[in-house]
Design a protein around this motif. Sequence first.
Motif, PDB file in Angstrom:
ATOM      1  N   UNK A 146       5.484 -14.554  -5.511  1.00  0.00           N
ATOM      2  CA  UNK A 146       6.244 -13.703  -4.592  1.00  0.00           C
ATOM      3  C   UNK A 146       5.443 -12.449  -4.258  1.00  0.00           C
ATOM      4  N   UNK A 147       5.853 -11.775  -3.201  1.00  0.00           N
ATOM      5  CA  UNK A 147       5.139 -10.599  -2.696  1.00  0.00           C
ATOM      6  C   UNK A 147       6.046  -9.377  -2.818  1.00  0.00           C
ATOM      7  N   UNK A 148       5.490  -8.280  -3.331  1.00  0.00           N
ATOM      8  CA  UNK A 148       6.238  -7.022  -3.396  1.00  0.00           C
ATOM      9  C   UNK A 148       6.037  -6.241  -2.109  1.00  0.00           C
ATOM     10  N   UNK A 149       7.128  -5.750  -1.550  1.00  0.00           N
ATOM     11  CA  UNK A 149       7.065  -4.872  -0.383  1.00  0.00           C
ATOM     12  C   UNK A 149       7.779  -3.574  -0.722  1.00  0.00           C
ATOM     13  N   UNK A 150       7.209  -2.467  -0.267  1.00  0.00           N
ATOM     14  CA  UNK A 150       7.691  -1.160  -0.700  1.00  0.00           C
ATOM     15  C   UNK A 150       8.158  -0.304   0.469  1.00  0.00           C
ATOM     16  N   UNK A 151       9.311   0.320   0.275  1.00  0.00           N
ATOM     17  CA  UNK A 151       9.816   1.304   1.223  1.00  0.00           C
ATOM     18  C   UNK A 151       9.081   2.611   0.953  1.00  0.00           C
ATOM     19  N   UNK A 152       8.438   3.192   1.939  1.00  0.00           N
ATOM     20  CA  UNK A 152       7.669   4.416   1.684  1.00  0.00           C
ATOM     21  C   UNK A 152       8.576   5.628   1.485  1.00  0.00           C
ATOM     22  N   UNK A 153       8.049   6.609   0.762  1.00  0.00           N
ATOM     23  CA  UNK A 153       8.725   7.907   0.639  1.00  0.00           C
ATOM     24  C   UNK A 153       7.971   8.929   1.471  1.00  0.00           C
ATOM     25  N   UNK A 154       8.671  10.006   1.841  1.00  0.00           N
ATOM     26  CA  UNK A 154       8.016  11.069   2.609  1.00  0.00           C
ATOM     27  C   UNK A 154       7.381  12.073   1.646  1.00  0.00           C
ATOM     28  N   UNK A 155       6.916  13.187   2.183  1.00  0.00           N
ATOM     29  CA  UNK A 155       6.210  14.167   1.361  1.00  0.00           C
ATOM     30  C   UNK A 155       7.096  14.818   0.308  1.00  0.00           C
ATOM     31  N   UNK A 156       8.406  14.673   0.445  1.00  0.00           N
ATOM     32  CA  UNK A 156       9.345  15.202  -0.550  1.00  0.00           C
ATOM     33  C   UNK A 156       9.802  14.140  -1.538  1.00  0.00           C
ATOM     34  N   UNK A 157       9.273  12.914  -1.399  1.00  0.00           N
ATOM     35  CA  UNK A 157       9.660  11.848  -2.300  1.00  0.00           C
ATOM     36  C   UNK A 157      10.925  11.122  -1.912  1.00  0.00           C
ATOM     37  N   UNK A 158      11.375  11.303  -0.681  1.00  0.00           N
ATOM     38  CA  UNK A 158      12.629  10.721  -0.212  1.00  0.00           C
ATOM     39  C   UNK A 158      12.349   9.512   0.674  1.00  0.00           C
ATOM     40  N   UNK A 159      13.110   8.444   0.507  1.00  0.00           N
ATOM     41  CA  UNK A 159      12.995   7.257   1.346  1.00  0.00           C
ATOM     42  C   UNK A 159      14.266   7.092   2.169  1.00  0.00           C
ATOM     43  N   UNK A 160      14.180   6.299   3.222  1.00  0.00           N
ATOM     44  CA  UNK A 160      15.328   6.165   4.109  1.00  0.00           C
ATOM     45  C   UNK A 160      15.862   4.742   4.104  1.00  0.00           C
ATOM     46  N   UNK A 161      17.166   4.632   4.287  1.00  0.00           N
ATOM     47  CA  UNK A 161      17.803   3.324   4.403  1.00  0.00           C
ATOM     48  C   UNK A 161      17.262   2.571   5.609  1.00  0.00           C
ATOM     49  N   UNK A 162      16.984   3.282   6.695  1.00  0.00           N
ATOM     50  CA  UNK A 162      16.451   2.631   7.900  1.00  0.00           C
ATOM     51  C   UNK A 162      15.131   1.936   7.606  1.00  0.00           C
ATOM     52  N   UNK A 163      14.268   2.611   6.825  1.00  0.00           N
ATOM     53  CA  UNK A 163      12.969   2.013   6.511  1.00  0.00           C
ATOM     54  C   UNK A 163      13.129   0.785   5.621  1.00  0.00           C
ATOM     55  N   UNK A 164      14.084   0.827   4.700  1.00  0.00           N
ATOM     56  CA  UNK A 164      14.298  -0.347   3.855  1.00  0.00           C
ATOM     57  C   UNK A 164      14.816  -1.509   4.699  1.00  0.00           C
ATOM     58  N   UNK A 165      15.780  -1.246   5.535  1.00  0.00           N
ATOM     59  CA  UNK A 165      16.360  -2.311   6.357  1.00  0.00           C
ATOM     60  C   UNK A 165      15.304  -2.926   7.264  1.00  0.00           C
ATOM     61  N   UNK A 166      14.357  -2.103   7.728  1.00  0.00           N
ATOM     62  CA  UNK A 166      13.307  -2.608   8.614  1.00  0.00           C
ATOM     63  C   UNK A 166      12.391  -3.607   7.903  1.00  0.00           C
ATOM     64  N   UNK A 167      12.334  -3.545   6.566  1.00  0.00           N
ATOM     65  CA  UNK A 167      11.472  -4.468   5.821  1.00  0.00           C
ATOM     66  C   UNK A 167      12.140  -5.812   5.554  1.00  0.00           C
ATOM     67  N   UNK A 168      13.433  -5.911   5.746  1.00  0.00           N
ATOM     68  CA  UNK A 168      14.152  -7.137   5.414  1.00  0.00           C
ATOM     69  C   UNK A 168      13.855  -8.227   6.426  1.00  0.00           C
TER      70      UNK A 168
END
Length: 421
Positions: A146-168
């Motif tokens: 299997x392949x790991x895919x990662x939701x990126x964080x911004x410069x404050x260490x915060x990630x967004x639900x939109x970015x996670x959904x875009x990886x699905x």
Amino acid sequence: MQRLRADFPLLDQTVNDEPLAYLDSGATAQRPSSVLDAERVFLETINSAVHRGAHTLAGLATEAFEDARATVAGFVGASVDEIVWTANATDALNLVAYGFANATHGRGGAPARRFALRPGDEIVLTEAEHHANLVPWQELAATTGAVLRFVPVDDDGVWSADDLIALLGDRTRIVAFAHVSNVTGQIAEVERLVEAAHAVDALVVLDACQSAPHRPLDLPALGVDFAAFSGHKMLGPTGIGVLYGRAELLDALPPFKTGGSMITTVTLEGSEYLPSPQRFEAGTQPVSQAVALAEAVRYLEAVGLDRIRVHEETLAERLVAGLAAVPGVRVVGPPAGVARSGLASFVVDGVHAHDVGQYLDASGIAVRVGHHCAQPLHRRLGVAATTRASTYLFSTEAEVDRLLDGVAGVRAYFGVEGSER
């Protein structure tokens, strides 16, 4: 608050000749007397092996053990067959990951095929995960292709639900993330993410270690498929964790720890396993710990999880605003005004986090220092370590203010005032 704090014996002491300000509950919370008493009384009166004895004490111990399961199940809105005792949350997450691996290798028969992974299937995580919600998935990917895919964080260490959904996508099989980050305090949009993951037929694994102790939690209502949390972060003992899983999934997931207590029939050629939760509870169980954890749950429910959440979020606002006002201090995580849990991690320019922690400890202030088992997140933030102050129901504004006063003096003490960021 004075009445509540009186329930916690450890808080009434001095450290380095200063009153203790315990701001490390994100690592391990302190236990009220009622929890300490519950475990001691069990050990002094009915301590015995469960599920395997015909004598009176064994029956009483089994009843206490299973009553504890029912109490914890009710705490998170689950049924008793959806709660598995584990050694800790790390153990619970490994249980799920290795269950997928065993299914991939043909264990569990037809019911387990839904967990089998093929090369190229995807496991979606975030860059902010605790190692306990990263390393098991790395191992699963390594053994299944299997392949790991990662939701990126911004410069404050915060990630967004939109970015996670875009990886699905069609190959997404597992989505795993923390309900609340142990570093940034970010609170995930769980229900929205669950809906999106289920739309592509992926299973959701929730790290609830930093949410279960601090805010109301109804896991079936959130819709997650699996969730893990630990006893020692929620006024309970070490040595016990909880895995929640939807009943039909747990009954189909192959176990990865085997031995006594989890079987129906054993021959020299093979074995058959009990249904959940016992199929995952091989060997001697953490019985007194379960009893104590149930008492911790009753304590939290008596205080009120909504009250605890509001109290901690108020302290978090004070923490973040106060730290942001100190020259040379950078707070990671959601900015002021955005909801976060009751913790804050920060960097003091020119001073290593370990030195910050020791400076504060000299004044009786206990905080966490290091990478908080989240090295990739700290690497993305460009720092080796942060200092984390984490509050709980027994934390006070005065303790937060002591921390802020202490942090304000760090750079002068180490002679780095005026250094560039």
